[in-house]
Enzyme design. Structure first.
Site, PDB file in Angstrom:
ATOM      1  CG  ASP A 133      -2.138   0.865   1.128  1.00 40.58           C
ATOM      2  OD1 ASP A 133      -2.251   1.330   0.103  1.00 40.58           O
ATOM      3  OD2 ASP A 133      -2.970   1.144   2.218  1.00 40.58           O
TER       4      ASP A 133
ATOM      5  CG  HIS B 294      -0.434   2.453  -9.213  1.00 36.25           C
ATOM      6  ND1 HIS B 294      -0.906   1.810  -7.877  1.00 36.25           N
ATOM      7  CD2 HIS B 294      -1.649   3.063  -9.527  1.00 36.25           C
ATOM      8  CE1 HIS B 294      -1.931   2.314  -7.408  1.00 36.25           C
ATOM      9  NE2 HIS B 294      -2.450   2.894  -8.272  1.00 36.25           N
TER      10      HIS B 294
ATOM     11  CG  LEU C 223       9.154 -16.867  -5.065  1.00 38.71           C
ATOM     12  CD1 LEU C 223       9.265 -16.991  -3.714  1.00 38.71           C
ATOM     13  CD2 LEU C 223       9.719 -15.538  -5.476  1.00 38.71           C
TER      14      LEU C 223
HETATM   15  C1  IPE Z   1      -1.693   0.506  -3.334  1.00 39.92           C
HETATM   16  O1  IPE Z   1      -1.297   1.656  -3.329  1.00 39.92           O
HETATM   17  C2  IPE Z   1      -1.623  -0.430  -4.462  1.00 39.92           C
HETATM   18  C3  IPE Z   1      -2.773  -0.891  -4.951  1.00 39.92           C
HETATM   19  C4  IPE Z   1      -3.908  -0.714  -4.314  1.00 39.92           C
HETATM   20  C5  IPE Z   1      -2.982  -1.299  -6.334  1.00 39.92           C
HETATM   21  P1  IPE Z   1      -2.629   2.615  -3.200  1.00 39.92           P
HETATM   22  O2  IPE Z   1      -3.030   3.196  -4.486  1.00 39.92           O
HETATM   23  O3  IPE Z   1      -3.834   2.037  -2.116  1.00 39.92           O
HETATM   24  O4  IPE Z   1      -2.029   3.943  -2.465  1.00 39.92           O
HETATM   25  P2  IPE Z   1      -2.438   5.072  -1.444  1.00 39.92           P
HETATM   26  O5  IPE Z   1      -2.920   4.076  -0.471  1.00 39.92           O
HETATM   27  O6  IPE Z   1      -3.488   5.639  -1.912  1.00 39.92           O
HETATM   28  O7  IPE Z   1      -1.320   5.859  -0.945  1.00 39.92           O
HETATM   29 MG    MG Z   2      -4.267   2.491  -0.352  1.00 40.05          MG
END
Ligand code: IPE
Ligand code: MG
Length: 252
Positions: free
Chosen positions: A31, A48, A142
């Site tokens: 996250d 991402h 793995l």
């Molecule tokens: C986590 O990052 C990755 C996914 C959910 C794919 P977020 O997109 O939730 O990032 P924040 O929590 O908004 O910073």
């Molecule tokens: Mg998030």
């Protein structure tokens, strides 16, 4: 976008005092990508993309750290509530990963499984998943499981719907059905790590985390390093896992 190939690393000297016998299942709720990007004035999709690079580094290091199964939460079923462009960007990163990394996975003994629903994905991505899973099926170093359009509650519900056909009713046979539903196993998680500062499970591996140890870190996923993974494993090593029994010191 150019992606660097996975190069699985041999254990570094610092790891040699970690137990070598282990074959852990580590699950990660990765996250914080969006906040990482926003804090830099970048679009969330850039977060991402940076997160995908972190995933590559962690995957490369995992076998040398005694991790035999690694489950990464790439996209939750709940993430469909996000703007479609963000979900599309995440699915596109997964597709790129499969196209660029499958041959490396084969070379490095990585078996790749995608757990989660596939019916809401583009057909081209479904095909790429099937190709990667088939190509890597014999990997034993793995087991890399990526949870995509995944909801633990939904998976358990679907397994329960099928379970009535099973004649030998037991938690293990339920796990087997869940494993079939997921198409990528359902082994117990030893260590669950969540980055990004939240301390919740977010519908991830509810059944498999029954006896997992949890490590939460405020670092955002793009900033998470192999050293941080090692620190989490050291913390795991310091925990006493009783699974409901008495601690050794009391039990004698
Ligand atoms: C986590 O990052 C990755 C996914 C959910 C794919 P977020 O997109 O939730 O990032 P924040 O929590 O908004 O910073
Ligand atoms: Mg998030």
């Amino acid at each position: 976008m150019q992606m660097s190939p996975i190069v699985l690393r041999q254990p570094t000297p610092i790891l040699q005092d970690l137990p070598t016998r282990r074959s852990l299942h580590v699950a990660i709720i990765s996250d914080g990508n969006g906040r990482w990007a926003t804090s830099r004035g970048l679009p969330r999709s850039a977060g991402h993309r940076a997160g995908a690079q972190t995933a590559r580094r962690i995957i490369s290091a995992a076998p040398g750290l005694g991790i035999r199964t690694l489950t990464l939460f790439a996209l939750s079923s709940a993430n469909w509530k996000r703007p479609p462009a963000e979900v599309t960007a995440i699915l596109r990163l997964l597709h790129e990963y499969l196209l660029t990394e499958t041959s490396n996975c084969v070379a490095e003994g990585v078996r790749l499984s995608i757990i989660g629903r596939r019916d809401r994905m583009p057909a081209t991505l479904r095909d790429a998943i099937a190709d990667s899973e088939a190509a890597t099926a014999n990997g034993t170093r793995l087991h890399l499981r990526m949870a995509v359009d995944y909801s633990a509650r939904e998976a358990i519900f679907h397994a329960a719907c099928r379970f009535y056909k099973v004649t030998k009713l037991s938690p293990d046979s339920f796990s087997d059905v869940l494993s079939e539903v997921l198409r990528g196993g359902s082994t117990d998680v030893d260590l669950l790590i969540r980055t990004g500062g939240e301390q919740r499970l977010s519908d991830f591996l509810l059944w498999e985390c029954a006896f997992a140890e949890f490590v939460f870190t405020s670092q955002r996923w793009p900033d998470f390093t192999v050293d941080d993974l090692q620190a989490a494993l050291r913390e795991f090593d310091n925990r006493e896992r009783t699974r409901g029994a008495l601690p050794d010191a009391i039990a004698g």
